[in-house]
Design a protein around this motif. Structure first.
Motif, short mmCIF file in Angstrom:
data_model
loop_
_atom_site.label_atom_id
_atom_site.label_comp_id
_atom_site.label_asym_id
_atom_site.label_seq_id
_atom_site.Cartn_x
_atom_site.Cartn_y
_atom_site.Cartn_z
N ASP A 1 -2.28 2.66 -4.61
CA ASP A 1 -1.98 4.01 -4.14
C ASP A 1 -3.26 4.84 -4.23
N ILE A 2 -3.14 6.12 -3.83
CA ILE A 2 -4.36 6.95 -3.82
C ILE A 2 -4.77 7.38 -5.23
N VAL A 3 -6.02 7.80 -5.36
CA VAL A 3 -6.52 8.33 -6.61
C VAL A 3 -6.10 9.80 -6.67
N GLU B 127 2.19 -1.81 4.53
CA GLU B 127 1.83 -0.39 4.39
C GLU B 127 3.11 0.41 4.20
N VAL B 128 3.13 1.20 3.11
CA VAL B 128 4.33 2.00 2.81
C VAL B 128 3.91 3.41 2.39
N VAL B 129 2.96 4.00 3.11
CA VAL B 129 2.50 5.34 2.73
C VAL B 129 3.31 6.40 3.48
N VAL B 130 3.02 7.67 3.21
CA VAL B 130 3.80 8.77 3.81
C VAL B 130 3.96 8.61 5.32
N GLU B 131 5.06 9.15 5.80
CA GLU B 131 5.39 8.99 7.22
C GLU B 131 4.54 9.93 8.08
N ARG B 132 3.24 9.67 8.14
CA ARG B 132 2.37 10.48 9.01
C ARG B 132 1.43 9.55 9.74
N ILE C 129 0.85 -1.18 0.00
CA ILE C 129 0.00 0.00 0.00
C ILE C 129 0.89 1.24 0.00
N GLY C 130 0.87 1.98 -1.08
CA GLY C 130 1.77 3.13 -1.24
C GLY C 130 2.83 2.74 -2.25
N SER C 131 2.95 3.56 -3.32
CA SER C 131 3.87 3.16 -4.38
C SER C 131 4.99 4.18 -4.56
N GLY C 132 5.31 4.89 -3.47
CA GLY C 132 6.41 5.87 -3.57
C GLY C 132 7.74 5.16 -3.73
N ILE C 133 8.80 5.86 -3.32
CA ILE C 133 10.15 5.29 -3.49
C ILE C 133 10.23 3.91 -2.87
N MET C 134 9.78 3.81 -1.62
CA MET C 134 9.92 2.53 -0.92
C MET C 134 8.88 1.51 -1.38
N GLY C 135 7.64 1.97 -1.55
CA GLY C 135 6.56 1.04 -1.94
C GLY C 135 6.87 0.34 -3.25
N SER C 136 7.29 1.11 -4.26
CA SER C 136 7.61 0.50 -5.55
C SER C 136 8.79 -0.47 -5.42
N SER D 246 3.94 -2.45 8.83
CA SER D 246 4.22 -1.08 8.38
C SER D 246 5.71 -0.93 8.10
N ASN D 247 6.01 -0.14 7.08
CA ASN D 247 7.42 0.11 6.75
C ASN D 247 7.91 1.43 7.36
N THR D 248 7.21 1.93 8.36
CA THR D 248 7.60 3.21 8.96
C THR D 248 9.08 3.21 9.35
N ILE E 66 -2.34 9.69 8.74
CA ILE E 66 -2.65 9.02 7.47
C ILE E 66 -2.53 7.51 7.60
N LYS E 67 -1.48 7.08 8.26
CA LYS E 67 -1.30 5.62 8.39
C LYS E 67 -2.48 5.03 9.15
N LYS E 68 -2.95 5.74 10.17
CA LYS E 68 -4.07 5.18 10.97
C LYS E 68 -5.33 5.03 10.12
N PHE F 217 15.17 -1.18 3.98
CA PHE F 217 16.03 -0.02 3.72
C PHE F 217 16.04 0.27 2.23
N ASN F 218 16.37 1.48 1.91
CA ASN F 218 16.35 1.93 0.52
C ASN F 218 17.73 1.79 -0.10
N PRO F 219 17.89 1.18 -1.25
CA PRO F 219 16.92 0.49 -2.07
C PRO F 219 16.61 -0.93 -1.57
P1 NAD Z 1 7.09 8.60 -0.78
O1 NAD Z 1 6.76 9.99 -0.50
O2 NAD Z 1 7.99 8.29 -1.90
O3 NAD Z 1 5.74 7.76 -0.98
C1 NAD Z 1 4.65 7.90 -0.14
C2 NAD Z 1 3.43 7.26 -0.75
O4 NAD Z 1 2.32 7.50 0.09
C3 NAD Z 1 3.08 7.85 -2.12
O5 NAD Z 1 2.91 6.79 -3.01
C4 NAD Z 1 1.79 8.59 -1.86
O6 NAD Z 1 0.93 8.62 -2.97
C5 NAD Z 1 1.19 7.82 -0.71
N1 NAD Z 1 0.23 8.62 0.01
C6 NAD Z 1 0.22 9.94 0.22
N2 NAD Z 1 -0.88 10.31 0.91
C7 NAD Z 1 -1.58 9.19 1.15
C8 NAD Z 1 -2.81 8.93 1.79
N3 NAD Z 1 -3.52 9.90 2.34
N4 NAD Z 1 -3.24 7.66 1.84
C9 NAD Z 1 -2.54 6.67 1.29
N5 NAD Z 1 -1.38 6.86 0.65
C10 NAD Z 1 -0.90 8.10 0.59
O7 NAD Z 1 7.68 8.03 0.59
P2 NAD Z 1 8.66 6.80 0.84
O8 NAD Z 1 10.03 7.32 0.93
O9 NAD Z 1 8.34 5.72 -0.09
O10 NAD Z 1 8.23 6.39 2.31
C11 NAD Z 1 7.14 5.56 2.59
C12 NAD Z 1 7.31 4.97 3.98
O11 NAD Z 1 8.52 4.23 4.04
C13 NAD Z 1 7.40 5.98 5.07
O12 NAD Z 1 6.78 5.47 6.23
C14 NAD Z 1 8.88 6.14 5.30
O13 NAD Z 1 9.21 6.58 6.58
C15 NAD Z 1 9.35 4.73 5.08
N6 NAD Z 1 10.75 4.55 4.69
C16 NAD Z 1 11.35 5.35 3.78
C17 NAD Z 1 12.68 5.14 3.44
C18 NAD Z 1 13.37 5.99 2.42
O14 NAD Z 1 14.59 5.98 2.36
N7 NAD Z 1 12.68 6.72 1.59
C19 NAD Z 1 13.39 4.07 4.02
C20 NAD Z 1 12.74 3.24 4.91
C21 NAD Z 1 11.42 3.49 5.26
#
Ligand code: NAD
Length: 802
Positions: free
Chosen positions: A36-38, A107-112, A12-19, A135-137, A115-117, A163-165
């Motif tokens: 991911d979200i619409v 779950e890999v959505v923004v670090e908030r 859930i969440g396709s950002g850097i980490m999700g993808s 959760s990947n927080t 939102i996660k809840k 961890f990234n990547p």
């Molecule tokens: P990112 O900003 O690249 O991606 C966040 C994703 O959350 C996006 O796909 C976004 O569309 C989605 N999102 C935004 N609002 C949302 C909502 N209201 N509901 C559902 N989804 C929503 O962030 P990231 O770097 O991929 O980080 C994601 C998680 O992984 C975070 O918890 C972060 O702390 C953790 N993390 C990140 C890293 C890193 O190096 N980037 C490493 C380890 C863990």
């Protein structure tokens, strides 16, 4: 309860980490649902196409764009592009109900937290009871996220921190919540190691867990020291890079790659949430970092950070570094220290630490201050962040690419000596360290019967580290199980009738001593054992033949000797195949040139997923001469089928060598014909590789291994193929795709792979092909341009195209 299996995951969440996480699950064969979200607004192209927010392409745009850009990124998150078909995308509104069919939701959505809840509340409605949910927080306390969720949810919920990547970094932290069941934790621990190929570390639910807490401490500590010690950015990178077993990007370059904002975010989190940390003030950002943040000098993503790439007047690009006093960019200065010179001849990193901390110059002072601070910090984190000291080392090695963790380094310096240094720097170890010395343990780790033991604080004794029975750690058995040793190899008894031949040469190059070692290994195995593994646990399996030796003989025009050396190489490869015991090659990392040829001649390859294998000899002006050209011709003909255009098949194999292709994962090597389906296998966790290779040697032996019959049935196409190749290389040269010398090398290869200029297709033996391969190799060694290529490679490590 039936055994838990993971066939399908939802990310859930396709950002850097999700993808990245989605790709890694696809890597290991899972089906992935990525949501991911619409998007809330249309973008211009969508408007131009007359689309609306209700259209599916728009609704899935975010997730599809993210995945697409991840798949294009380099280094690739995926072992093989076709594995991306295992990922289905969707959005959290239309497709959330599909999570009912998955075995694990991540779950890999923004670090908030807010939102996660909300995301978890929705998922709780759709998930099937018993499904894992994690959760990947990076820092939100796990206990806060599951508040208000169902009992079943809470039992199956915890943190799983990649961890990234996600594909490349090995750390997988598992953080239990208040109600996580033991079954879930144990499952994830094993799954992480065995299937995801990670180092699983169960951490406590404390800010930034283990890896980032210690890692960020290390970086912040350097941020504060660098100006005090009057060091430059490049000097710190020199001192904290490969010389102490850390990545080349060391400290500041790593921050540039990761992004200063990401680091600052985690550092601020620790500062706010760890008020009682004795190093609390250290997590406060120094002034220059604040300025960099204001200026948006965040590193690669904004084009400048601690380093900045510029184009000089001459059009050449130059990397400038930031002067931390003036905050202006200037040319890089050469960083050199007398202390570092002293370690140049010390090959093993672990042996360098005692020398480094005794240095009389600024470097020595730097290491004393640094290690003293690190030792104090890590010793004080027990039992706060973990009860076991080895977990801190595991986390730093797997999450930050350090060769050795802080406690291993402390052991290398000597625990008492470390305390002495700490005292001189005004630092004190935690009481348990002095207790340990008093209890008779003089080191944090010991090795007994091939297993690693670590000091257990409550028990005040050395205890065997759990979970290592699936691994064979060569460092632990090299001395006790040595059967033979020369300057190039150590041959160890792996037990159960299987031997291992481990290279010991620089970068595991294959020279005369290694070849002698391989022959000895086959002799010994045939006499007293049942099978042989060729494997090591260095950074790379082998970067290839020792070209320095070839260069010397070629320059001296000692062609007879060179001919004998090449023949010896070929004969050794043939012994890998034609001996009375099964041979297993275990390539990992780089397996180039001779390293690839060796793998191709073993009875079976047990490759690490991260294997970069290929026949790269063209780069040094020759063709594969250790049986590689022969083997590719043989494999091409083995795939000839009625109706196939045989010439096309042969051409594909020819091009694999001609373009010096290197696979970017073991899976790609199958496409290249370097690994073979149905014979060779891949292990995701490199730490399990030798044990798996041993098990396969045992299996082959038990199945009644007999020496293969020598091949005399290799169909070569002769003039028909040669003609096609020559026309091809001629037109490539004419249109400037390749140089004249490339053409010459390619034509030699063509001659070998066509089986010479025979007037019609003919069946030949392997030896026939090996003889013409050797002849071609030797003739190329008489070419000035080939010698220039070899010399360039020896000097710069890079190929020359002349
Ligand atoms: P990112 O900003 O690249 O991606 C966040 C994703 O959350 C996006 O796909 C976004 O569309 C989605 N999102 C935004 N609002 C949302 C909502 N209201 N509901 C559902 N989804 C929503 O962030 P990231 O770097 O991929 O980080 C994601 C998680 O992984 C975070 O918890 C972060 O702390 C953790 N993390 C990140 C890293 C890193 O190096 N980037 C490493 C380890 C863990």
């Amino acid at each position: 309860m039936s055994k838990r299996r993971i066939k399908k995951v939802a990310v859930i969440g396709s950002g850097i980490m999700g993808s990245g996480i989605a790709c890694h699950f696809a890597n290991i064969g899972a089906d992935v649902l990525l949501l991911d979200i619409v998007p809330r607004e249309l973008i211009d192209v969508e408007k131009a196409k007359g689309l609306t927010l209700n259209d599916k392409v728009v609704r899935n745009r975010l997730v599809n764009d993210s995945l697409k850009s991840a798949l294009k990124s380099k280094p690739s998150p995926i072992y093989h592009q076709k594995f991306a078909d295992r990922i289905t995308t969707g959005n959290l509104e239309d497709d959330i109900a599909k999570v009912k069919d998955v075995d694990w939701i991540i779950e890999v959505v923004v670090e908030r937290l807010d939102i996660k809840k909300i995301v978890f509340e929705n998922l709780d409605k759709h998930r099937t009871p018993g499904t894992l949910i994690t959760s990947n927080t990076s820092g939100i306390p796990i206990k806060f996220m599951s508040e208000g969720r169902s009992e079943d949810f809470q039992k199956h919920f915890c943190g799983t921190h990649f961890f990234n990547p996600a594909r490349y970094l090995k750390l997988f932290e598992i953080i239990p919540g208040p109600k996580t069941s033991n079954e879930v934790l144990e499952f994830l621990n094993e799954y992480g190691e065995k299937f995801l190929g990670k180092t699983s570390v169960v951490a406590k639910d404390t800010p930034a867990f283990i890896g980032n807490r210690i890692g960020i401490f290390g970086i912040q500590s350097l941020f504060h020291q660098v100006k005090k010690l009057g060091l430059t950015v490049e000097e710190v990178d020199k001192l904290t890079g490969p010389v102490i077993g850390r990545p080349k990007s060391a400290t500041f370059r790593t921050v540039d790659v990761v992004g200063l904002d990401t680091l600052v975010h985690v550092a601020n989190g620790i500062y706010e949430n760890c008020p009682n940390d004795e190093a609390h003030e250290l997590f406060k950002l120094p002034e220059f970092i604040n300025t960099m943040m204001e200026n948006k000098w965040l590193g690669s993503k904004t084009g400048q950070g601690f380093y900045k790439k510029v184009k000089g007047d001459n059009g050449k690009s130059e990397i400038l570094s930031l002067d931390l006093d003036t905050l202006e960019y200037r040319s890089k200065k050469r960083a050199s220290f007398a202390t570092l010179e002293l370690t140049k001849t010390v090959d093993k990193v672990i042996d360098r630490f005692p020398i480094l901390v005794s240095g009389k110059d600024k470097a020595g002072e730097f290491y004393r201050k640094n290690f003293a601070a690190m030792f104090e910090y890590v010793s004080n984190r027990i039992p706060e962040i973990t009860d076991e000291l080895y977990k801190i080392d595991d986390a730093m090695k797997a999450g930050f690419g350090w060769e050795h963790g802080p406690f291993q380094i402390w052991d290398a310096i000597g625990v008492e000596k470390g305390i002495e240094i700490m005292k001189a720097e005004g630092k004190t170890p935690a009481a348990w360290v002095t207790d340990m010395l008093a209890s008779g343990s003089s080191s944090f780790y010991t090795v007994k019967d091939g297993a690693t033991y670590a000091y257990d604080i409550p028990k005040k004794a050395q205890e065997k580290i759990p979970g290592q029975d699936a691994f064979i750690i060569l460092d632990n058995i090299r001395k006790s199980n040595e059967v033979f040793k020369n300057s190039g190899v150590v041959i160890e008894d792996l037990g159960d009738g299987i031997l291992n031949c481990e290279f010991q040469s620089k970068m595991n190059t294959i020279g005369g001593d290694v070849l002698a070692g391989l022959n000895k290994a086959v002799d010994l195995a045939e006499k007293d054992f049942d099978g042989l593994v060729i494997g090591n646990q260095g950074a790379n399996f082998s970067v290839g033949a020792n070209i320095g030796m070839i260069f010397m003989m070629a320059v001296e025009q000692e062609y007879d000797e060179l001919n004998m050396a090449i023949k010896y190489f070929q004969d050794t490869m043939m012994r890998m195949r034609y001996s009375s015991i099964p041979t297993i090659a275990a390539p990992h990392g780089m397996a180039l040139g001779g390293g690839c040829e060796l793998s191709m001649h073993a009875d079976k390859v047990v490759a690490a997923a991260e294997t970069y294998i290929g026949l790269v000899e063209f780069g040094v002006g020759v063709i594969p001469g250790g049986g590689g050209s022969k083997e590719m011709a043989l494999r091409a003909q083995d795939t000839f089928r009625k109706g196939d255009v045989e010439l096309n098949t042969l051409q594909e194999y020819f091009l694999t060598i001609g373009m010096a292709k290197v696979a970017t994962s073991a899976y790609e090597a199958f496409d290249m014909g370097v690994l073979q389906k149905g014979k060779d296998i891949v292990v995701v966790n490199k730490d399990r590789q030798i044990a798996t290779a041993k098990a396969h040697a045992r299996l082959l032996a038990d199945a009644g291994y007999t020496q293969p019959v020598k091949r005399k049935d290799i169909k070569v196409l002769g003039k028909q193929a040669l003609g096609m190749f020559l026309v091809g290389t001629d037109s490539m040269e004419a249109s400037n795709y390749i140089s004249e010398h490339d053409q010459k090398i390619a034509n030699k290869l063509a001659y070998v792979m066509a089986g010479g200029d025979l007037s019609e297709p003919t069946l030949v033996s392997e030896q026939y092909l090996l003889d013409i391969e050797r002849e071609a190799f030797l003739s190329l060694c008489t070419e000035r341009k080939t010698l220039e290529r070899i010399q360039h490679m020896l000097k710069t490590g890079k190929p020359l195209r002349n």
